[in-house]
Design a protein around this motif. Structure first.
Motif, PDB file in Angstrom:
ATOM      1  N   ILE A  15       7.959  23.235  18.310  1.00 57.68           N
ATOM      2  CA  ILE A  15       7.774  22.518  17.035  1.00 57.68           C
ATOM      3  C   ILE A  15       6.806  23.315  16.164  1.00 57.68           C
ATOM      4  CG2 ILE A  15       7.037  20.365  15.950  1.00 57.68           C
ATOM      5  CD1 ILE A  15       7.562  19.022  18.679  1.00 57.68           C
ATOM      6  N   LEU A  16       7.259  23.651  14.957  1.00 60.49           N
ATOM      7  CA  LEU A  16       6.382  24.325  13.997  1.00 60.49           C
ATOM      8  C   LEU A  16       5.610  23.262  13.226  1.00 60.49           C
ATOM      9  CD1 LEU A  16       5.495  26.929  12.472  1.00 60.49           C
ATOM     10  CD2 LEU A  16       7.450  26.568  10.959  1.00 60.49           C
ATOM     11  N   VAL A  17       4.297  23.375  13.210  1.00 65.99           N
ATOM     12  CA  VAL A  17       3.472  22.384  12.490  1.00 65.99           C
ATOM     13  C   VAL A  17       2.551  23.083  11.491  1.00 65.99           C
ATOM     14  CG1 VAL A  17       3.490  20.752  14.412  1.00 65.99           C
ATOM     15  CG2 VAL A  17       1.590  22.338  14.193  1.00 65.99           C
ATOM     16  N   ARG A  18       2.190  22.347  10.464  1.00 64.60           N
ATOM     17  CA  ARG A  18       1.262  22.840   9.448  1.00 64.60           C
ATOM     18  C   ARG A  18       0.029  21.947   9.482  1.00 64.60           C
ATOM     19  NH1 ARG A  18       1.161  21.301   3.886  1.00 64.60           N
ATOM     20  NH2 ARG A  18       3.016  20.063   4.288  1.00 64.60           N
ATOM     21  N   THR A  19      -1.148  22.556   9.419  1.00 66.36           N
ATOM     22  CA  THR A  19      -2.364  21.742   9.418  1.00 66.36           C
ATOM     23  C   THR A  19      -2.928  21.674   8.003  1.00 66.36           C
ATOM     24  OG1 THR A  19      -3.668  23.678  10.033  1.00 66.36           O
ATOM     25  CG2 THR A  19      -2.999  22.221  11.812  1.00 66.36           C
ATOM     26  N   ASP A  20      -3.282  20.490   7.606  1.00 68.84           N
ATOM     27  CA  ASP A  20      -3.889  20.241   6.288  1.00 68.84           C
ATOM     28  C   ASP A  20      -5.274  19.651   6.495  1.00 68.84           C
ATOM     29  OD1 ASP A  20      -2.041  21.166   4.527  1.00 68.84           O
ATOM     30  OD2 ASP A  20      -1.032  19.257   4.228  1.00 68.84           O
ATOM     31  N   ILE A  51       5.846  15.076  29.036  1.00 62.76           N
ATOM     32  CA  ILE A  51       6.037  15.785  27.760  1.00 62.76           C
ATOM     33  C   ILE A  51       5.644  17.267  27.877  1.00 62.76           C
ATOM     34  CG2 ILE A  51       5.196  15.903  25.373  1.00 62.76           C
ATOM     35  CD1 ILE A  51       4.889  12.812  25.526  1.00 62.76           C
ATOM     36  N   GLN A  52       4.638  17.577  28.690  1.00 63.49           N
ATOM     37  CA  GLN A  52       4.139  18.951  28.901  1.00 63.49           C
ATOM     38  C   GLN A  52       3.812  19.661  27.581  1.00 63.49           C
ATOM     39  OE1 GLN A  52       6.950  21.142  31.290  1.00 63.49           O
ATOM     40  NE2 GLN A  52       7.128  19.517  32.778  1.00 63.49           N
ATOM     41  N   PRO A  53       2.901  19.125  26.792  1.00 68.13           N
ATOM     42  CA  PRO A  53       2.611  19.795  25.525  1.00 68.13           C
ATOM     43  C   PRO A  53       1.745  21.037  25.741  1.00 68.13           C
ATOM     44  CG  PRO A  53       1.148  17.932  25.792  1.00 68.13           C
ATOM     45  CD  PRO A  53       2.034  17.952  26.998  1.00 68.13           C
ATOM     46  N   SER A  54       1.965  22.044  24.904  1.00 70.21           N
ATOM     47  CA  SER A  54       1.042  23.192  24.900  1.00 70.21           C
ATOM     48  C   SER A  54       1.122  23.866  23.536  1.00 70.21           C
ATOM     49  CB  SER A  54       1.378  24.177  26.022  1.00 70.21           C
ATOM     50  OG  SER A  54       2.611  24.769  25.767  1.00 70.21           O
ATOM     51  N   VAL A  55       0.011  24.465  23.134  1.00 68.19           N
ATOM     52  CA  VAL A  55      -0.032  25.155  21.843  1.00 68.19           C
ATOM     53  C   VAL A  55       0.240  26.632  22.095  1.00 68.19           C
ATOM     54  CG1 VAL A  55      -1.469  25.744  19.857  1.00 68.19           C
ATOM     55  CG2 VAL A  55      -1.610  23.467  20.857  1.00 68.19           C
ATOM     56  N   VAL A  56       1.333  27.116  21.570  1.00 63.06           N
ATOM     57  CA  VAL A  56       1.741  28.501  21.829  1.00 63.06           C
ATOM     58  C   VAL A  56       1.022  29.465  20.898  1.00 63.06           C
ATOM     59  CG1 VAL A  56       3.723  30.059  21.913  1.00 63.06           C
ATOM     60  CG2 VAL A  56       3.991  27.696  22.584  1.00 63.06           C
ATOM     61  N   SER A  57       0.943  29.102  19.626  1.00 64.40           N
ATOM     62  CA  SER A  57       0.203  29.953  18.686  1.00 64.40           C
ATOM     63  C   SER A  57      -0.411  29.077  17.608  1.00 64.40           C
ATOM     64  CB  SER A  57       1.125  31.007  18.063  1.00 64.40           C
ATOM     65  OG  SER A  57       1.916  30.417  17.066  1.00 64.40           O
ATOM     66  N   CYS A  58      -1.495  29.560  17.054  1.00 68.58           N
ATOM     67  CA  CYS A  58      -2.188  28.790  16.008  1.00 68.58           C
ATOM     68  C   CYS A  58      -2.919  29.773  15.092  1.00 68.58           C
ATOM     69  CB  CYS A  58      -3.178  27.815  16.651  1.00 68.58           C
ATOM     70  SG  CYS A  58      -4.080  26.814  15.486  1.00 68.58           S
ATOM     71  N   SER A  98      12.806  23.640  17.139  1.00 72.36           N
ATOM     72  CA  SER A  98      13.812  24.632  17.523  1.00 72.36           C
ATOM     73  C   SER A  98      13.797  24.834  19.035  1.00 72.36           C
ATOM     74  CB  SER A  98      13.518  25.942  16.806  1.00 72.36           C
ATOM     75  OG  SER A  98      14.410  26.945  17.241  1.00 72.36           O
ATOM     76  N   GLY A  99      14.883  25.416  19.535  1.00 77.26           N
ATOM     77  CA  GLY A  99      14.961  25.716  20.958  1.00 77.26           C
ATOM     78  C   GLY A  99      14.362  27.065  21.305  1.00 77.26           C
ATOM     79  N   THR A 100      14.144  27.902  20.278  1.00 74.48           N
ATOM     80  CA  THR A 100      13.521  29.210  20.520  1.00 74.48           C
ATOM     81  C   THR A 100      12.368  29.407  19.549  1.00 74.48           C
ATOM     82  OG1 THR A 100      14.962  30.301  18.928  1.00 74.48           O
ATOM     83  CG2 THR A 100      15.717  30.241  21.218  1.00 74.48           C
ATOM     84  N   MET A 101      11.466  30.325  19.918  1.00 70.53           N
ATOM     85  CA  MET A 101      10.322  30.580  19.043  1.00 70.53           C
ATOM     86  C   MET A 101      10.671  31.535  17.913  1.00 70.53           C
ATOM     87  SD  MET A 101       7.158  30.736  21.632  1.00 70.53           S
ATOM     88  CE  MET A 101       6.178  31.631  20.504  1.00 70.53           C
ATOM     89  N   ARG A 102      11.754  32.313  18.118  1.00 71.25           N
ATOM     90  CA  ARG A 102      12.059  33.346  17.126  1.00 71.25           C
ATOM     91  C   ARG A 102      12.315  32.748  15.740  1.00 71.25           C
ATOM     92  NH1 ARG A 102      17.163  36.970  18.258  1.00 71.25           N
ATOM     93  NH2 ARG A 102      15.942  37.715  20.016  1.00 71.25           N
ATOM     94  N   SER A 103      13.151  31.711  15.703  1.00 73.55           N
ATOM     95  CA  SER A 103      13.492  31.117  14.402  1.00 73.55           C
ATOM     96  C   SER A 103      12.262  30.482  13.756  1.00 73.55           C
ATOM     97  CB  SER A 103      14.597  30.084  14.563  1.00 73.55           C
ATOM     98  OG  SER A 103      14.194  29.106  15.483  1.00 73.55           O
ATOM     99  N   LEU A 104      11.382  29.916  14.575  1.00 70.80           N
ATOM    100  CA  LEU A 104      10.173  29.295  14.008  1.00 70.80           C
ATOM    101  C   LEU A 104       9.246  30.353  13.421  1.00 70.80           C
ATOM    102  CD1 LEU A 104       9.223  26.468  16.535  1.00 70.80           C
ATOM    103  CD2 LEU A 104      10.578  26.340  14.467  1.00 70.80           C
ATOM    104  N   ARG A 105       9.158  31.515  14.091  1.00 71.09           N
ATOM    105  CA  ARG A 105       8.298  32.594  13.569  1.00 71.09           C
ATOM    106  C   ARG A 105       8.809  33.099  12.223  1.00 71.09           C
ATOM    107  NH1 ARG A 105       7.098  34.993  19.285  1.00 71.09           N
ATOM    108  NH2 ARG A 105       5.074  34.039  19.657  1.00 71.09           N
ATOM    109  N   GLN A 106      10.147  33.118  12.097  1.00 70.56           N
ATOM    110  CA  GLN A 106      10.710  33.545  10.804  1.00 70.56           C
ATOM    111  C   GLN A 106      10.359  32.533   9.707  1.00 70.56           C
ATOM    112  OE1 GLN A 106      14.812  33.835  11.878  1.00 70.56           O
ATOM    113  NE2 GLN A 106      14.574  35.857  12.811  1.00 70.56           N
ATOM    114  N   GLN A 107      10.406  31.248  10.059  1.00 76.64           N
ATOM    115  CA  GLN A 107      10.103  30.196   9.087  1.00 76.64           C
ATOM    116  C   GLN A 107       8.610  30.120   8.783  1.00 76.64           C
ATOM    117  OE1 GLN A 107      11.922  27.875   7.404  1.00 76.64           O
ATOM    118  NE2 GLN A 107      13.831  28.840   8.033  1.00 76.64           N
TER     119      GLN A 107
END
Lengths: 161, 213
Positions: A15-20, A51-58, A98-107
């Protein structure tokens, strides 16, 4: 040791998230603990284990959060219920799943927060404020002072009135 | 007005101006907002509906507030109370939305009031800020009450509205977030999107037929 074949590995969603608000100095570990606490409040320990949450990049006001497949809606609800980190008001807004990180990195490039530009003090409601302007017409006002600074969210037109 | 956040509180009740909230609402996927205690209008493609909040113990007080409000189209929202007050609020026809239903006893809004609300197109508001803000027992009570309202809504078809109850742009929720939060009390995606669009339906409701002469 032989690696586990792909068909037997757990399936994940990203999940791509934006912090405000923009400009917050937030690292992955802090965000992870905040998200885990919010999810524990909502779904309990057993729920978070599933759920197994984890932060992959920030970085740059955006983050990618991983969770087990079919738990993405629960993570989004947990993110929506997250209102502050270390007593600072924050909003974590989910943008894409998304199911992959690649598309999220592009977005991610699209959603990176623009660098705020501080300007000279402005008067508003009889007080002196430090304005920070963002792309478009958004202006944040910070009350002058050392601690417990109030923050107002306005537009250029509000300041001109 | 396809998707509307049914209640936000701009300055001076919050820390964000009405214009900034309108911009944020547009970024979050809404085309209109109901802003408490302000005049209606439009800003950068976002329609702003003025909301009038009536918190009263008797129907007379609500009637007085309704008579005073001349700005159109304003959304008169009244806080729920005991059964008799809720019945009067729904039957008067002035009140478009009943709020704070979670603060009232469970028997104050039953199947009979649900049927009347459906006939008169009076909506019940679900404020998501309570789910976000509260913790533990209080949050559980709110979720229980909302689940009960959703059950009645599915059975009788009265309109629901969903509000973020935001006093800051940081508290405003996107459609995606609202859908996820509503799933906590059993409102599915289609139901949530329909509820986000029901402010327009409530504002432009058909009046009952009156026989004149």
């Amino acid at each position: 040791m032989k690696p586990r074949p792909p068909t037997m590995r757990g399936k994940h969603r990203y999940i791509l998230v934006r912090t405000d608000p923009p400009g917050l100095d937030l690292d992955g570990r802090t965000l992870y603990y905040a998200v885990a606490e919010s999810l524990t409040d909502l779904y309990g320990d057993a729920g978070v284990a599933r759920i197994q949450p984890s932060v992959v990049s920030c970085s740059d006001g955006c983050a990618i959060i991983r969770c087990s497949r079919a738990a993405e809606d629960e993570v989004i609800a947990g993110l929506a219920a997250l209102t502050n980190i270390h007593d600072k008001k924050i909003a974590v807004r989910s943008i894409l799943t998304s199911g992959t990180m690649r598309s999220l990195r592009q977005q991610k490039e699209r959603w990176n927060a623009p660098a705020p530009s501080p300007c000279e003090d402005v008067p508003f409601q009889g007080k002196s404020w430090i304005p920070v302007r963002y792309r478009g017409t958004k202006v944040d006002l910070f009350e002058k002072g050392f601690k417990n600074q109030e923050r107002l969210f306005l537009t250029e037109e509000d300041l001109e009135e | 007005m396809e998707y509307t956040d049914a209640c936000v509180y701009p300055l001076p009740n919050g820390d964000s101006s009405l214009r900034r909230m309108a911009i944020e609402a547009r970024d979050l996927g809404f085309d209109s907002i109901v802003a408490a205690c302000v005049e209606g209008g439009s800003y950068r493609g976002v329609e702003i509906v003025g909301g009038i909040l009536a918190r009263a113990k008797e129907i007379r007080e609500v009637q007085a507030i309704a008579r005073k409000s001349t700005s159109s189209p304003a959304l008169l929202m009244a806080s729920a109370g005991p059964y008799s007050l809720n019945r009067a609020l729904i039957q008067t026809g002035w009140v478009r939305v009943i709020r704070e239903i979670q603060t009232t006893p469970k028997n104050s809004f039953d199947h009979i009031l649900s049927r009347i609300a459906a006939e008169r197109q009076v909506a019940v508001d679900l404020d998501l800020s309570l789910i976000v803000r509260e913790r533990g027992y209080l949050r559980q009570k709110v979720l229980q009450r909302y689940a009960d309202i959703v059950l009645l809504h599915e059975k009788f078809g009265f309109p629901l509205t969903i509000s973020s109850g935001a006093r800051s742009i940081l508290e405003m929720k996107s459609r995606r977030d609202m859908t996820a939060l509503c799933s906590l009390f059993g409102l599915d995606r289609d139901g949530t999107l329909a509820a986000l669009g029901s402010v327009n339906r409530v504002l432009n409701r058909h009046k009952p037929v009156e026989v004149v002469g």
